[in-house]
Design a protein around this motif. Sequence first.
Motif, PDB file in Angstrom:
ATOM      1  N   LEU A 171       0.825  -1.209   0.000  1.00  0.00           N
ATOM      2  CA  LEU A 171       0.000   0.000   0.000  1.00  0.00           C
ATOM      3  C   LEU A 171       0.860   1.261   0.000  1.00  0.00           C
ATOM      4  O   LEU A 171       0.551   2.241  -0.698  1.00  0.00           O
ATOM      5  CB  LEU A 171      -0.916  -0.003   1.236  1.00  0.00           C
ATOM      6  N   LYS A 174       2.395   1.715  -3.458  1.00  0.00           N
ATOM      7  CA  LYS A 174       1.384   2.198  -4.397  1.00  0.00           C
ATOM      8  C   LYS A 174       1.071   3.678  -4.167  1.00  0.00           C
ATOM      9  O   LYS A 174       0.872   4.445  -5.111  1.00  0.00           O
ATOM     10  CB  LYS A 174       0.108   1.365  -4.261  1.00  0.00           C
ATOM     11  N   ALA A 175       1.040   4.071  -2.874  1.00  0.00           N
ATOM     12  CA  ALA A 175       0.746   5.461  -2.555  1.00  0.00           C
ATOM     13  C   ALA A 175       1.815   6.394  -3.109  1.00  0.00           C
ATOM     14  O   ALA A 175       1.531   7.521  -3.559  1.00  0.00           O
ATOM     15  CB  ALA A 175       0.617   5.635  -1.047  1.00  0.00           C
ATOM     16  N   THR A 183      -6.200   9.503  -4.558  1.00  0.00           N
ATOM     17  CA  THR A 183      -5.857   8.082  -4.474  1.00  0.00           C
ATOM     18  C   THR A 183      -4.733   7.855  -3.481  1.00  0.00           C
ATOM     19  O   THR A 183      -4.757   6.905  -2.696  1.00  0.00           O
ATOM     20  CB  THR A 183      -5.439   7.555  -5.865  1.00  0.00           C
ATOM     21  N   ARG A 184      -3.737   8.755  -3.509  1.00  0.00           N
ATOM     22  CA  ARG A 184      -2.612   8.627  -2.577  1.00  0.00           C
ATOM     23  C   ARG A 184      -3.110   8.730  -1.131  1.00  0.00           C
ATOM     24  O   ARG A 184      -2.682   7.974  -0.257  1.00  0.00           O
ATOM     25  CB  ARG A 184      -1.574   9.710  -2.852  1.00  0.00           C
ATOM     26  N   HIS A 186      -6.100   7.960   0.066  1.00  0.00           N
ATOM     27  CA  HIS A 186      -6.828   6.746   0.453  1.00  0.00           C
ATOM     28  C   HIS A 186      -5.879   5.561   0.662  1.00  0.00           C
ATOM     29  O   HIS A 186      -6.081   4.745   1.579  1.00  0.00           O
ATOM     30  CB  HIS A 186      -7.877   6.403  -0.610  1.00  0.00           C
ATOM     31  N   LEU A 187      -4.844   5.475  -0.177  1.00  0.00           N
ATOM     32  CA  LEU A 187      -3.863   4.388  -0.003  1.00  0.00           C
ATOM     33  C   LEU A 187      -3.083   4.560   1.297  1.00  0.00           C
ATOM     34  O   LEU A 187      -2.821   3.586   2.015  1.00  0.00           O
ATOM     35  CB  LEU A 187      -2.909   4.348  -1.201  1.00  0.00           C
ATOM     36  N   GLN A 188      -2.695   5.779   1.604  1.00  0.00           N
ATOM     37  CA  GLN A 188      -1.984   6.034   2.862  1.00  0.00           C
ATOM     38  C   GLN A 188      -2.889   5.750   4.060  1.00  0.00           C
ATOM     39  O   GLN A 188      -2.443   5.235   5.088  1.00  0.00           O
ATOM     40  CB  GLN A 188      -1.490   7.482   2.892  1.00  0.00           C
ATOM     41  N   ALA A 190      -5.403   3.597   4.104  1.00  0.00           N
ATOM     42  CA  ALA A 190      -5.512   2.133   4.206  1.00  0.00           C
ATOM     43  C   ALA A 190      -4.247   1.542   4.814  1.00  0.00           C
ATOM     44  O   ALA A 190      -4.303   0.606   5.631  1.00  0.00           O
ATOM     45  CB  ALA A 190      -5.763   1.539   2.821  1.00  0.00           C
ATOM     46  N   HIS A 191      -3.085   2.103   4.436  1.00  0.00           N
ATOM     47  CA  HIS A 191      -1.820   1.647   5.025  1.00  0.00           C
ATOM     48  C   HIS A 191      -1.828   1.832   6.536  1.00  0.00           C
ATOM     49  O   HIS A 191      -1.400   0.951   7.295  1.00  0.00           O
ATOM     50  CB  HIS A 191      -0.656   2.431   4.400  1.00  0.00           C
TER      51      HIS A 191
END
Length: 357
Positions: A171, A174-175, A183-184, A186-188, A190-191
């Motif tokens: 994650l 991907k971020a 998107t970055r 949301h990925l952070q 989720a991380h």
Amino acid sequence: MIPARTLEEAQILAQAIVNTIPEPFLVLDERFRVLTASRSFCETFKVTPDETEGNLLYALGDGQWDIPALRTLLETIIPDRVAMDGFEVKHDFPGVGWRNMLLNARKVIYQESANITILLAFRDVTATRAIEQEKAALLQQAEELVRQKQVLLQEMQHRVANSLQIIASILLLKARAVSSEETRFHLQDAHQRVMSVAAVQQYLHATDGVDQIDVGAYFEKLCAGLASSMIGDVQPIMIDVMAEKGMVDSSEAVSLGLIVTELVINAIKYAFPQSKPGAKILVTYEIDESDWKLVVSDNGIGKGDSDIGAKDGGLGTTIIKALAKQLSASVEMSAGNDGLTVSITRATFTSRMPKAA
């Protein structure tokens, strides 16, 4: 001088008493010859009174009673003592089989005679010992199963920890790679959620599958881990834990740990957008029998994860409310110029703890 009739009656009475005793019983003289053998003794060891009475105990049944442990009792212990209880003898008796016998012995000394009589009672504990051995074997099997379960649990926890680390790393990579700021974000986010689960799992792994968890130590280690991984030098934030002594089930500890982790992460991310001297997050936990109150407060700007008390909150809000529902607890939030306070309460509870200030 005792009259013959009275002596005869006393002997008849004594023999009747001996035969009434349900357990094998012998009366020996000082040379260990059998004066009287009870009916139970004869039936248990398959002998007759004629084969027993008047004979040396060690010579009975072709020497089946010539047992070293029995010799120790009669020749070493009894001469020095008046009584002996619970002396265990193990022997394979011909025609009877292996037996565990508990012997109780009494030495009778007469005032007007130098003669000595030894009373010897036997209690068969063969079945009892077999049950004890069976229980010991079952206990050993149970302990082995528990050990195997613990090994499997540790292996599973190790795999879960590795999997969480891999997911978190992916994650984060991907971020960093995406171009979209949304998107970055949301990925952070989720991380960070994965890392919060990893923090809870890591502490529970350290407890080696203990059913009851010390709440205070649990929260302190969780918060220390979050502080070391998330708080930088640019904006120092102090995280304090004040928890009353208490133990909770490991399953309940998971939910409590996730709630604390979510709220602390939320405070670190949103409460102090600008540097503030004395920035502080306070975690308190109070217990009143089966009821409890968990409070996470900060002295920041009074904002959180889209305002946790709002109807439509963010992912953190959803997680906290779902976990609180699992614990049969309610969620309350108060925000102001002095910071944000989120309370998770089971039943009615009047707080005695301070807030972050």
